[in-house]
Design a protein around this motif. Structure first.
Motif, PDB file in Angstrom:
ATOM      1  N   VAL A 131       0.704  -1.238  -0.147  1.00 59.66           N
ATOM      2  CA  VAL A 131      -0.091  -0.044  -0.015  1.00 59.66           C
ATOM      3  C   VAL A 131       0.837   1.331   0.027  1.00 59.66           C
ATOM      4  CG1 VAL A 131      -1.955   1.254   1.152  1.00 59.66           C
ATOM      5  CG2 VAL A 131      -1.925  -1.393   1.176  1.00 59.66           C
ATOM      6  N   ALA A 132       2.056   1.311   0.873  1.00 58.15           N
ATOM      7  CA  ALA A 132       2.723   2.378   0.990  1.00 58.15           C
ATOM      8  C   ALA A 132       3.472   2.751  -0.431  1.00 58.15           C
ATOM      9  CB  ALA A 132       3.891   2.377   2.077  1.00 58.15           C
ATOM     10  N   ARG A 133       4.031   1.439  -1.064  1.00 60.80           N
ATOM     11  CA  ARG A 133       4.567   1.783  -2.457  1.00 60.80           C
ATOM     12  C   ARG A 133       3.557   2.395  -3.220  1.00 60.80           C
ATOM     13  NH1 ARG A 133       8.343  -3.549  -3.828  1.00 60.80           N
ATOM     14  NH2 ARG A 133       9.719  -3.480  -2.220  1.00 60.80           N
ATOM     15  N   ILE A 134       2.571   1.594  -3.394  1.00 59.96           N
ATOM     16  CA  ILE A 134       1.718   2.087  -4.739  1.00 59.96           C
ATOM     17  C   ILE A 134       1.367   3.449  -4.505  1.00 59.96           C
ATOM     18  CG2 ILE A 134      -0.520   1.353  -5.581  1.00 59.96           C
ATOM     19  CD1 ILE A 134       0.504  -1.293  -5.912  1.00 59.96           C
ATOM     20  N   THR A 135       0.721   3.830  -3.355  1.00 60.30           N
ATOM     21  CA  THR A 135       0.267   5.188  -3.330  1.00 60.30           C
ATOM     22  C   THR A 135       1.321   6.277  -3.377  1.00 60.30           C
ATOM     23  OG1 THR A 135       0.190   4.882  -0.882  1.00 60.30           O
ATOM     24  CG2 THR A 135      -1.643   4.517  -1.888  1.00 60.30           C
ATOM     25  N   ALA A 136       2.554   5.822  -3.372  1.00 59.11           N
ATOM     26  CA  ALA A 136       3.666   6.722  -3.506  1.00 59.11           C
ATOM     27  C   ALA A 136       4.194   6.942  -4.863  1.00 59.11           C
ATOM     28  CB  ALA A 136       4.749   6.562  -2.489  1.00 59.11           C
ATOM     29  N   ARG A 137       3.909   5.943  -5.828  1.00 59.37           N
ATOM     30  CA  ARG A 137       4.712   5.514  -7.189  1.00 59.37           C
ATOM     31  C   ARG A 137       4.160   6.376  -8.177  1.00 59.37           C
ATOM     32  NH1 ARG A 137       3.677  -0.443  -9.408  1.00 59.37           N
ATOM     33  NH2 ARG A 137       1.371  -0.218  -9.785  1.00 59.37           N
ATOM     34  N   SER A 138       5.127   6.771  -9.051  1.00 61.03           N
ATOM     35  CA  SER A 138       4.773   7.454 -10.136  1.00 61.03           C
ATOM     36  C   SER A 138       5.886   7.042 -11.450  1.00 61.03           C
ATOM     37  CB  SER A 138       5.049   8.988  -9.869  1.00 61.03           C
ATOM     38  OG  SER A 138       6.045   9.590  -9.582  1.00 61.03           O
TER      39      SER A 138
END
Ligand code: AMP
Length: 215
Positions: A121-128
């Motif tokens: 969850v942390a990775r995906i909501t921070a990725r671009s």
């Protein structure tokens, strides 16, 4: 060599697939990328799958198997393929096995990338992602360069967030993973094809673990 990268959304499959493309001259087959490309170019297929993808549900087996069949039969595959985000259901796994057999090919390894749910969850909501080359950035661990120049392709690029990289879709994507995709872990284990790597390590260490697991 034909490899599947298996794991939940955000496990780092795309990132590792891109490294394998460079290091081993394999072709990356990402059904997610193919479907996003269909959406961007506004094809009928793209329009058909848009809502399903934004909600985080799986598109039908028929559609993704069709996309993979087209790629495998129209392309000589160079040194082989990395399947990234495919198969995601048992029906897709069976279809892939049959397709490879038809082409006189086989699956060499399935790499399961394990990452715990909170980290996902942390990775995906921070990725671009760099819109030019697909390089993945993370707000915490690998921020977008302040000059807007992608560290991978060297272009002044746009950095985009995926429409389905939000907490609501992610819940559905995780559920889809556990309900529909995780049975593939047992399926490939039973076939003797599975190797598991710790996807929480640094990118370089994950790559090194994958290297050890490959024939
Ligand atoms: P991905 O980029 O692999 O996370 O895929 C993005 C979205 O595309 C998924 O949430 C699904 O809606 C769809 N998708 C990609 N690959 C598949 C597949 N093998 N089977 C079903 N749906 C897929």
């Amino acid at each position: 060599m034909n490899i599947i990268l298996l794991g939940p959304p955000g496990a780092g499959k795309g990132t590792q697939a891109r490294r394998l493309v460079e290091e081993r001259n394999l072709a990356q087959l990402s059904t997610g990328d193919m479907l996003r490309a269909a959406r961007t170019s506004g094809t009928e297929l793209g329009k058909m799958v848009a809502g399903v993808m934004d909600r985080g549900e799986l598109v039908t087996d028929e559609i993704v198997i069709g996309l993979i069949r087209e790629q495998l039969t129209n392309d000589d595959g160079a040194n082989g393929y990395i399947f990234d985000g495919f198969p995601r259901t048992l029906a897709q796994a069976d279809a892939l096995g049959n397709l490879l057999a038809e082409l006189g090919e086989k699956l060499d390894r399935v790499i399961l990338m394990e990452v715990d749910d909170e980290a996902l969850v942390a990775r995906i909501t921070a990725r671009s992602t760099c819109a030019n080359c697909g390089e993945v950035y993370n707000d915490q661990t690998k921020p977008i360069p302040s000059d807007g120049v992608c560290s991978n392709c060297g272009e002044k690029a746009e950095f985009t967030r995926r429409a389905d990289d939000n907490e609501e879709s992610l819940k559905t994507r995780l559920l889809a993973y556990y309900k529909q995709t995780s049975p593939l872990v047992g399926y490939y284990y039973a076939k003797g094809d599975l190797s598991t790597v710790d996807g929480l390590q640094s990118m370089d260490d994950v790559a090194a673990s994958i290297k050890v697991a490959l024939p």
